[in-house]
Motif scaffolding. Sequence first.
Motif, PDB file in Angstrom:
ATOM      1  N   SER A  28      35.716  35.754  41.754  1.00 49.59           N
ATOM      2  CA  SER A  28      34.460  35.104  42.141  1.00 49.59           C
ATOM      3  C   SER A  28      33.827  35.751  43.361  1.00 49.59           C
ATOM      4  CB  SER A  28      34.699  33.614  42.403  1.00 49.59           C
ATOM      5  OG  SER A  28      35.383  33.401  43.645  1.00 49.59           O
ATOM      6  N   THR A  29      34.646  36.374  44.212  1.00 50.65           N
ATOM      7  CA  THR A  29      34.092  36.988  45.422  1.00 50.65           C
ATOM      8  C   THR A  29      33.258  38.219  45.120  1.00 50.65           C
ATOM      9  OG1 THR A  29      36.055  38.357  45.834  1.00 50.65           O
ATOM     10  CG2 THR A  29      36.044  36.135  46.794  1.00 50.65           C
ATOM     11  N   GLN A  30      33.414  38.796  43.923  1.00 54.17           N
ATOM     12  CA  GLN A  30      32.508  39.872  43.536  1.00 54.17           C
ATOM     13  C   GLN A  30      31.409  39.383  42.599  1.00 54.17           C
ATOM     14  OE1 GLN A  30      35.570  42.433  41.507  1.00 54.17           O
ATOM     15  NE2 GLN A  30      33.991  42.674  39.934  1.00 54.17           N
ATOM     16  N   LEU A  31      31.739  38.394  41.764  1.00 58.20           N
ATOM     17  CA  LEU A  31      30.709  37.868  40.865  1.00 58.20           C
ATOM     18  C   LEU A  31      29.569  37.231  41.648  1.00 58.20           C
ATOM     19  CD1 LEU A  31      32.917  36.239  38.069  1.00 58.20           C
ATOM     20  CD2 LEU A  31      31.806  38.491  38.051  1.00 58.20           C
ATOM     21  N   ASP A  32      29.909  36.561  42.782  1.00 59.87           N
ATOM     22  CA  ASP A  32      28.838  35.902  43.545  1.00 59.87           C
ATOM     23  C   ASP A  32      27.972  36.891  44.302  1.00 59.87           C
ATOM     24  OD1 ASP A  32      30.344  36.588  45.791  1.00 59.87           O
ATOM     25  OD2 ASP A  32      30.978  34.534  46.236  1.00 59.87           O
ATOM     26  N   LYS A  33      28.328  38.167  44.249  1.00 63.14           N
ATOM     27  CA  LYS A  33      27.489  39.219  44.839  1.00 63.14           C
ATOM     28  C   LYS A  33      26.762  40.010  43.767  1.00 63.14           C
ATOM     29  CE  LYS A  33      30.487  39.442  48.861  1.00 63.14           C
ATOM     30  NZ  LYS A  33      31.385  38.350  48.406  1.00 63.14           N
ATOM     31  N   GLY A  34      26.787  39.489  42.538  1.00 62.72           N
ATOM     32  CA  GLY A  34      26.029  40.105  41.458  1.00 62.72           C
ATOM     33  C   GLY A  34      26.710  41.283  40.792  1.00 62.72           C
ATOM     34  N   TYR A  46      35.688  46.502  42.351  1.00 57.84           N
ATOM     35  CA  TYR A  46      34.992  46.031  43.555  1.00 57.84           C
ATOM     36  C   TYR A  46      35.456  46.766  44.806  1.00 57.84           C
ATOM     37  CZ  TYR A  46      33.418  42.463  46.974  1.00 57.84           C
ATOM     38  OH  TYR A  46      32.844  41.795  48.024  1.00 57.84           O
ATOM     39  N   SER A 100      41.107  29.646  47.707  1.00 59.36           N
ATOM     40  CA  SER A 100      39.786  29.034  47.877  1.00 59.36           C
ATOM     41  C   SER A 100      39.201  29.500  49.198  1.00 59.36           C
ATOM     42  CB  SER A 100      39.895  27.503  47.883  1.00 59.36           C
ATOM     43  OG  SER A 100      40.596  27.064  49.044  1.00 59.36           O
ATOM     44  N   PHE A 104      25.021  38.640  51.120  1.00 60.69           N
ATOM     45  CA  PHE A 104      25.888  37.520  51.468  1.00 60.69           C
ATOM     46  C   PHE A 104      25.979  37.319  52.974  1.00 60.69           C
ATOM     47  CE2 PHE A 104      30.209  35.967  52.465  1.00 60.69           C
ATOM     48  CZ  PHE A 104      30.178  34.746  51.833  1.00 60.69           C
TER      49      PHE A 104
END
Length: 278
Positions: free
Chosen positions: A58-64, A71, A106, A220
């Motif tokens: 998720s830490t890369q998906l939330d950066k598109g 990553y 998390s 971000f």
Amino acid sequence: MTARTPGTRTAVAVSPHLDDAVFSAGGVLAALARAGWSVRVVTCFTASVDDPCPFALSTQLDKGLPAETDYMALRRAEDTAAQRMLGVLPPVHLPLPEAPHRGYGSAPELFTSPRADDTVGAELESLIRPCLAAADLVLAPQGIGGHVDHLITVRAVAAIVPPSRTCWWRDVPYVVRAPYAEGGSPPGRSADTAEVTVDIGTVLTRKIAAAACYTSQLGFQFGGVERVGGALSAVARTEARRTGTRCGHGEALRAGSRARLLLDTLLPERPGKSRHAR
């Protein structure tokens, strides 16, 4: 690490992640390089991990970035470009995984004390020890913000390097959000450690250009590439004002006695005192 040139001062910055050193102390590093120092950044947590867990992904998906992107390879390439822009030596990237790959599952868990079963600190010490053995000056984070990777880095550096030749930088972007926040006291920090502020006015544009290389992080952390210059300029102005320093833009460090002597030529003059009166 390449052999040092005889007679050249060496500085090594130990960065938890692939942007921390530039965001936080890029001005100091650029100023040291401009003054003829051999300067290198060693980044601790840079390993690519196959099949990351959901939170890590998720830490890369939330950066598109799509799931199939490597990553950390992308971020290592950004860091190499940033160090080149800063004017320092090619970086060293250590093969340790970031906290989301070590069981911190998390965002809140990233800002806790290191877990008892997280043994990466001992491995980090063994990896950075040879990198720091010949350094005249070592720079590392204070741990402002409390990110677990930053705290582990603080402990590792404090366990290896004499406090007298260590400088502890104020962690950006955490001080952007909390300009007067203080870091903890790393183990082994000497009583004579004092805060000094380096005038980075002449190298601020270089720092900003280097920071802009971290394109995957800028949205971000700063709200976009178009805002990184304003944000870093503002924090440098705030640091100069906060420390009462006679310069427009500064980076503040908690520095040991030997470190302060080595940094002396980069420090602004104090009113009514010659440089050698410090």
